[in-house]
Design a protein around this motif. Sequence first.
Motif, mmCIF file in Angstrom:
data_model
loop_
_atom_site.group_PDB
_atom_site.id
_atom_site.type_symbol
_atom_site.label_atom_id
_atom_site.label_comp_id
_atom_site.label_asym_id
_atom_site.label_seq_id
_atom_site.Cartn_x
_atom_site.Cartn_y
_atom_site.Cartn_z
ATOM 1 N N GLU A 1 0.843 -1.195 0.000
ATOM 2 C CA GLU A 1 0.000 0.000 0.000
ATOM 3 C C GLU A 1 0.875 1.240 0.000
ATOM 4 N N ILE A 2 0.459 2.233 -0.769
ATOM 5 C CA ILE A 2 1.110 3.541 -0.766
ATOM 6 C C ILE A 2 0.074 4.577 -0.373
ATOM 7 N N ALA A 3 0.387 5.343 0.662
ATOM 8 C CA ALA A 3 -0.470 6.443 1.084
ATOM 9 C C ALA A 3 0.242 7.749 0.765
ATOM 10 N N MET A 4 -0.522 8.720 0.293
ATOM 11 C CA MET A 4 0.046 10.012 -0.077
ATOM 12 C C MET A 4 -0.717 11.113 0.644
ATOM 13 N N ILE A 5 0.020 11.969 1.335
ATOM 14 C CA ILE A 5 -0.566 13.124 2.008
ATOM 15 C C ILE A 5 0.000 14.359 1.323
ATOM 16 N N ALA A 6 -0.870 15.119 0.649
ATOM 17 C CA ALA A 6 -0.401 16.241 -0.166
ATOM 18 C C ALA A 6 -1.166 17.507 0.168
ATOM 19 N N GLY A 7 -0.511 18.642 -0.050
ATOM 20 C CA GLY A 7 -1.137 19.941 0.108
ATOM 21 C C GLY A 7 -0.787 20.833 -1.062
ATOM 22 N N GLY A 8 -1.785 21.477 -1.675
ATOM 23 C CA GLY A 8 -1.524 22.431 -2.752
ATOM 24 C C GLY A 8 -0.792 21.809 -3.926
ATOM 25 N N THR A 9 0.270 22.491 -4.385
ATOM 26 C CA THR A 9 1.040 21.983 -5.520
ATOM 27 C C THR A 9 1.859 20.750 -5.158
ATOM 28 N N GLY A 10 1.822 20.341 -3.892
ATOM 29 C CA GLY A 10 2.441 19.073 -3.491
ATOM 30 C C GLY A 10 1.776 17.874 -4.137
ATOM 31 N N ILE A 11 0.694 18.107 -4.878
ATOM 32 C CA ILE A 11 0.035 17.022 -5.597
ATOM 33 C C ILE A 11 0.878 16.516 -6.756
#
Length: 278
Positions: free
Chosen positions: A136-146
Amino acid sequence: MSSSTSAPTPAAAVAANLPAPLSPDEFRAFKVREIQPISHNTALYRFELPHPEQTIGMPTTSFVLTKFTPAGSDKPVVRPYTPTNTDDAKGHFDLVVKTYPNGAMSSHIASLKPGDTLEVKGPIVKYPLAENQHKEIAMIAGGTGITPMLQIINKVLRNPADKTKLTLLFGNISEKDVLLKDHIDALVKQHPGRLNVVYTIDKADNPAEWKGETGHINKDKIKKYIPAPTAENVKVFVCGPPGMLKAISGSKAPDFSQGELDGLLKELGYTKDQVFKV
Protein backbone atom coordinates in the motif's frame (compact mmCIF):
# COMPACT_ATOMS: atom_id res chain seq x y z
CA MET A 1 9.46 -15.93 -45.43
CA SER A 2 7.63 -14.15 -42.62
CA SER A 3 9.22 -13.31 -39.32
CA SER A 4 7.55 -13.81 -35.95
CA THR A 5 9.10 -10.58 -34.74
CA SER A 6 7.44 -7.48 -36.14
CA ALA A 7 9.62 -4.57 -37.12
CA PRO A 8 9.25 -1.41 -35.06
CA THR A 9 7.13 1.35 -36.53
CA PRO A 10 9.10 4.22 -38.08
CA ALA A 11 8.06 6.50 -35.22
CA ALA A 12 9.11 3.95 -32.59
CA ALA A 13 12.42 3.38 -34.36
CA VAL A 14 13.08 7.11 -34.43
CA ALA A 15 12.21 7.49 -30.75
CA ALA A 16 14.48 4.61 -29.76
CA ASN A 17 17.48 6.31 -31.36
CA LEU A 18 16.92 9.80 -29.99
CA PRO A 19 19.17 11.14 -27.23
CA ALA A 20 17.58 11.93 -23.87
CA PRO A 21 16.11 15.45 -23.99
CA LEU A 22 17.11 16.20 -20.39
CA SER A 23 20.51 16.04 -18.77
CA PRO A 24 21.14 15.70 -15.02
CA ASP A 25 24.50 17.40 -15.56
CA GLU A 26 23.57 20.58 -17.44
CA PHE A 27 20.70 23.00 -17.86
CA ARG A 28 19.05 23.00 -21.28
CA ALA A 29 16.57 25.51 -22.70
CA PHE A 30 13.02 24.31 -23.47
CA LYS A 31 10.45 26.39 -25.32
CA VAL A 32 6.97 27.09 -23.96
CA ARG A 33 4.44 25.58 -26.38
CA GLU A 34 1.21 26.55 -24.62
CA ILE A 35 -0.24 27.73 -21.32
CA GLN A 36 -3.46 26.32 -19.85
CA PRO A 37 -5.06 28.00 -16.79
CA ILE A 38 -6.26 25.26 -14.40
CA SER A 39 -7.41 27.31 -11.41
CA HIS A 40 -7.75 30.91 -10.27
CA ASN A 41 -4.05 31.07 -9.39
CA THR A 42 -2.41 28.13 -11.17
CA ALA A 43 -1.58 27.25 -14.76
CA LEU A 44 -0.13 24.34 -16.69
CA TYR A 45 2.91 25.27 -18.77
CA ARG A 46 3.61 22.86 -21.62
CA PHE A 47 7.24 22.77 -22.80
CA GLU A 48 8.31 21.43 -26.16
CA LEU A 49 10.86 18.63 -26.48
CA PRO A 50 13.33 18.77 -29.38
CA HIS A 51 11.60 15.96 -31.29
CA PRO A 52 7.86 15.10 -31.44
CA GLU A 53 8.58 11.42 -30.73
CA GLN A 54 10.69 12.07 -27.62
CA THR A 55 9.49 11.41 -24.10
CA ILE A 56 10.90 13.21 -21.09
CA GLY A 57 12.18 10.04 -19.40
CA MET A 58 11.30 10.73 -15.74
CA PRO A 59 11.75 7.82 -13.29
CA THR A 60 9.28 7.67 -10.41
CA THR A 61 9.82 9.53 -8.15
CA SER A 62 12.04 12.23 -9.65
CA PHE A 63 12.03 15.95 -10.36
CA VAL A 64 13.68 18.59 -12.51
CA LEU A 65 15.50 21.77 -11.55
CA THR A 66 14.57 25.03 -13.23
CA LYS A 67 16.88 28.06 -13.46
CA PHE A 68 16.82 31.72 -14.40
CA THR A 69 18.96 34.73 -13.52
CA PRO A 70 17.01 37.87 -12.49
CA ALA A 71 17.80 41.09 -14.35
CA GLY A 72 20.62 43.02 -12.70
CA SER A 73 21.82 39.96 -10.76
CA ASP A 74 24.60 37.46 -11.36
CA LYS A 75 23.09 34.91 -8.97
CA PRO A 76 20.68 32.43 -10.59
CA VAL A 77 17.44 31.28 -8.98
CA VAL A 78 17.07 27.49 -8.99
CA ARG A 79 13.89 25.65 -7.94
CA PRO A 80 12.60 22.05 -8.20
CA TYR A 81 9.42 21.04 -10.00
CA THR A 82 7.80 17.69 -10.78
CA PRO A 83 6.38 17.32 -14.30
CA THR A 84 2.72 16.24 -14.26
CA ASN A 85 2.47 14.54 -17.66
CA THR A 86 2.51 10.76 -17.93
CA ASP A 87 5.92 9.29 -18.70
CA ASP A 88 4.86 8.21 -22.19
CA ALA A 89 3.69 11.67 -23.30
CA LYS A 90 5.45 12.45 -26.58
CA GLY A 91 6.98 15.73 -27.64
CA HIS A 92 6.38 17.71 -24.46
CA PHE A 93 6.42 17.89 -20.66
CA ASP A 94 4.15 19.84 -18.33
CA LEU A 95 4.81 21.90 -15.20
CA VAL A 96 1.94 23.06 -12.98
CA VAL A 97 2.91 26.42 -11.49
CA LYS A 98 1.21 28.92 -9.20
CA THR A 99 0.77 32.24 -10.96
CA TYR A 100 0.07 34.08 -7.66
CA PRO A 101 0.89 34.41 -4.81
CA ASN A 102 4.28 33.23 -5.85
CA GLY A 103 8.02 33.23 -5.33
CA ALA A 104 10.85 34.24 -7.61
CA MET A 105 10.76 31.18 -9.89
CA SER A 106 6.98 30.85 -10.13
CA SER A 107 6.80 34.59 -10.90
CA HIS A 108 9.35 34.11 -13.66
CA ILE A 109 7.51 31.13 -15.15
CA ALA A 110 4.22 33.03 -14.90
CA SER A 111 5.78 35.79 -17.01
CA LEU A 112 6.68 33.41 -19.84
CA LYS A 113 4.76 33.43 -23.10
CA PRO A 114 4.58 30.79 -25.85
CA GLY A 115 7.93 30.81 -27.62
CA ASP A 116 9.89 31.83 -24.52
CA THR A 117 12.32 29.35 -22.99
CA LEU A 118 13.13 28.00 -19.54
CA GLU A 119 16.35 26.32 -18.47
CA VAL A 120 15.77 22.84 -17.05
CA LYS A 121 18.06 20.10 -15.70
CA GLY A 122 17.24 16.55 -14.66
CA PRO A 123 15.85 14.10 -13.93
CA ILE A 124 16.96 13.93 -10.31
CA VAL A 125 15.69 10.79 -8.59
CA LYS A 126 14.21 11.08 -5.10
CA TYR A 127 12.82 7.63 -4.36
CA PRO A 128 13.22 4.84 -6.93
CA LEU A 129 9.84 3.10 -7.01
CA ALA A 130 9.62 -0.41 -8.40
CA GLU A 131 6.61 -2.48 -9.42
CA ASN A 132 4.82 -3.93 -6.35
CA GLN A 133 7.53 -2.56 -4.09
CA HIS A 134 4.89 -1.76 -1.46
CA LYS A 135 1.56 -3.39 -0.76
CA GLU A 136 0.00 0.00 0.00
CA ILE A 137 1.11 3.54 -0.77
CA ALA A 138 -0.47 6.44 1.08
CA MET A 139 0.05 10.01 -0.08
CA ILE A 140 -0.57 13.12 2.01
CA ALA A 141 -0.40 16.24 -0.17
CA GLY A 142 -1.14 19.94 0.11
CA GLY A 143 -1.52 22.43 -2.75
CA THR A 144 1.04 21.98 -5.52
CA GLY A 145 2.44 19.07 -3.49
CA ILE A 146 0.03 17.02 -5.60
CA THR A 147 2.45 16.96 -8.55
CA PRO A 148 4.88 14.27 -7.31
CA MET A 149 1.90 12.26 -6.05
CA LEU A 150 0.45 12.26 -9.58
CA GLN A 151 3.75 10.87 -10.80
CA ILE A 152 3.39 7.95 -8.38
CA ILE A 153 -0.31 7.43 -9.18
CA ASN A 154 0.26 7.47 -12.93
CA LYS A 155 3.14 5.00 -12.72
CA VAL A 156 1.23 2.47 -10.61
CA LEU A 157 -2.11 2.69 -12.41
CA ARG A 158 -0.63 2.47 -15.91
CA ASN A 159 0.99 -0.88 -15.07
CA PRO A 160 -1.59 -3.71 -14.96
CA ALA A 161 0.97 -5.93 -13.21
CA ASP A 162 1.36 -3.47 -10.32
CA LYS A 163 -1.21 -4.31 -7.64
CA THR A 164 -0.20 -1.61 -5.16
CA LYS A 165 -3.20 -0.07 -3.42
CA LEU A 166 -3.15 3.75 -3.45
CA THR A 167 -4.68 6.27 -1.05
CA LEU A 168 -4.44 10.06 -1.45
CA LEU A 169 -5.35 12.56 1.28
CA PHE A 170 -5.25 15.95 -0.46
CA GLY A 171 -5.56 19.20 1.52
CA ASN A 172 -6.28 22.67 0.15
CA ILE A 173 -7.52 26.08 1.30
CA SER A 174 -10.76 26.06 -0.68
CA GLU A 175 -12.60 24.16 -3.41
CA LYS A 176 -11.18 26.41 -6.13
CA ASP A 177 -7.64 25.59 -4.95
CA VAL A 178 -7.97 21.83 -5.58
CA LEU A 179 -5.63 21.32 -8.52
CA LEU A 180 -6.34 18.82 -11.30
CA LYS A 181 -9.45 17.51 -9.53
CA ASP A 182 -11.18 16.45 -12.75
CA HIS A 183 -8.11 14.44 -13.77
CA ILE A 184 -7.81 12.80 -10.36
CA ASP A 185 -11.54 11.98 -10.22
CA ALA A 186 -11.31 10.41 -13.68
CA LEU A 187 -8.48 8.16 -12.49
CA VAL A 188 -10.58 7.04 -9.51
CA LYS A 189 -13.44 6.08 -11.87
CA GLN A 190 -11.11 4.31 -14.28
CA HIS A 191 -9.47 2.26 -11.52
CA PRO A 192 -12.13 1.33 -8.97
CA GLY A 193 -10.72 -0.24 -5.85
CA ARG A 194 -7.13 0.69 -6.68
CA LEU A 195 -7.15 4.43 -5.92
CA ASN A 196 -8.99 6.07 -3.03
CA VAL A 197 -8.93 9.88 -2.87
CA VAL A 198 -10.07 12.08 0.01
CA TYR A 199 -10.18 15.86 -0.38
CA THR A 200 -10.15 18.20 2.59
CA ILE A 201 -10.43 21.99 2.50
CA ASP A 202 -10.09 24.58 5.26
CA LYS A 203 -13.66 25.82 4.82
CA ALA A 204 -16.32 25.03 2.24
CA ASP A 205 -17.98 27.92 0.41
CA ASN A 206 -21.12 25.81 0.04
CA PRO A 207 -21.11 23.25 2.88
CA ALA A 208 -24.29 21.59 1.65
CA GLU A 209 -22.66 20.85 -1.73
CA TRP A 210 -19.12 19.98 -0.63
CA LYS A 211 -18.71 16.19 -0.45
CA GLY A 212 -15.22 16.04 1.02
CA GLU A 213 -13.75 16.71 4.45
CA THR A 214 -13.19 20.12 5.98
CA GLY A 215 -10.39 21.36 8.22
CA HIS A 216 -6.65 20.79 8.23
CA ILE A 217 -5.16 17.33 7.89
CA ASN A 218 -4.95 16.12 11.49
CA LYS A 219 -4.57 12.92 13.49
CA ASP A 220 -8.20 11.96 13.12
CA LYS A 221 -8.13 12.25 9.32
CA ILE A 222 -4.87 10.33 9.06
CA LYS A 223 -6.20 7.55 11.29
CA LYS A 224 -9.46 7.44 9.33
CA TYR A 225 -8.05 7.31 5.81
CA ILE A 226 -4.37 6.36 5.85
CA PRO A 227 -3.30 2.72 6.40
CA ALA A 228 -2.12 2.19 9.97
CA PRO A 229 1.61 1.87 10.74
CA THR A 230 0.91 -1.79 11.55
CA ALA A 231 -0.36 -2.44 8.00
CA GLU A 232 1.73 -4.77 5.86
CA ASN A 233 4.45 -3.04 3.82
CA VAL A 234 2.92 0.45 3.79
CA LYS A 235 4.77 3.55 2.59
CA VAL A 236 3.58 7.11 3.27
CA PHE A 237 4.69 9.95 0.98
CA VAL A 238 4.26 13.54 2.16
CA CYS A 239 4.53 16.71 0.08
CA GLY A 240 3.22 20.21 0.64
CA PRO A 241 4.01 23.67 1.99
CA PRO A 242 6.76 23.87 4.66
CA GLY A 243 4.29 24.39 7.51
CA MET A 244 2.27 21.36 6.51
CA LEU A 245 5.35 19.19 6.12
CA LYS A 246 6.61 20.22 9.54
CA ALA A 247 3.28 19.43 11.19
CA ILE A 248 2.73 16.06 9.53
CA SER A 249 6.16 14.48 9.17
CA GLY A 250 8.72 17.00 10.39
CA SER A 251 10.77 19.16 8.05
CA LYS A 252 13.60 17.95 5.87
CA ALA A 253 17.16 18.46 7.06
CA PRO A 254 18.98 21.69 6.06
CA ASP A 255 20.77 19.78 3.27
CA PHE A 256 17.32 18.65 1.97
CA SER A 257 17.86 15.05 3.03
CA GLN A 258 15.02 13.32 4.85
CA GLY A 259 16.00 14.35 8.37
CA GLU A 260 14.26 12.84 11.37
CA LEU A 261 10.64 11.80 11.41
CA ASP A 262 8.49 14.08 13.58
CA GLY A 263 4.99 15.53 13.69
CA LEU A 264 1.68 13.70 13.50
CA LEU A 265 3.02 10.61 11.75
CA LYS A 266 5.59 10.01 14.46
CA GLU A 267 2.96 10.55 17.15
CA LEU A 268 0.73 7.99 15.43
CA GLY A 269 3.47 5.36 15.49
CA TYR A 270 4.89 5.42 11.97
CA THR A 271 8.61 4.78 11.63
CA LYS A 272 11.20 6.71 9.64
CA ASP A 273 11.42 3.82 7.15
CA GLN A 274 7.67 4.02 6.48
CA VAL A 275 7.64 7.74 5.59
CA PHE A 276 9.22 9.65 2.71
CA LYS A 277 9.19 13.45 2.46
CA VAL A 278 8.97 14.19 -1.26
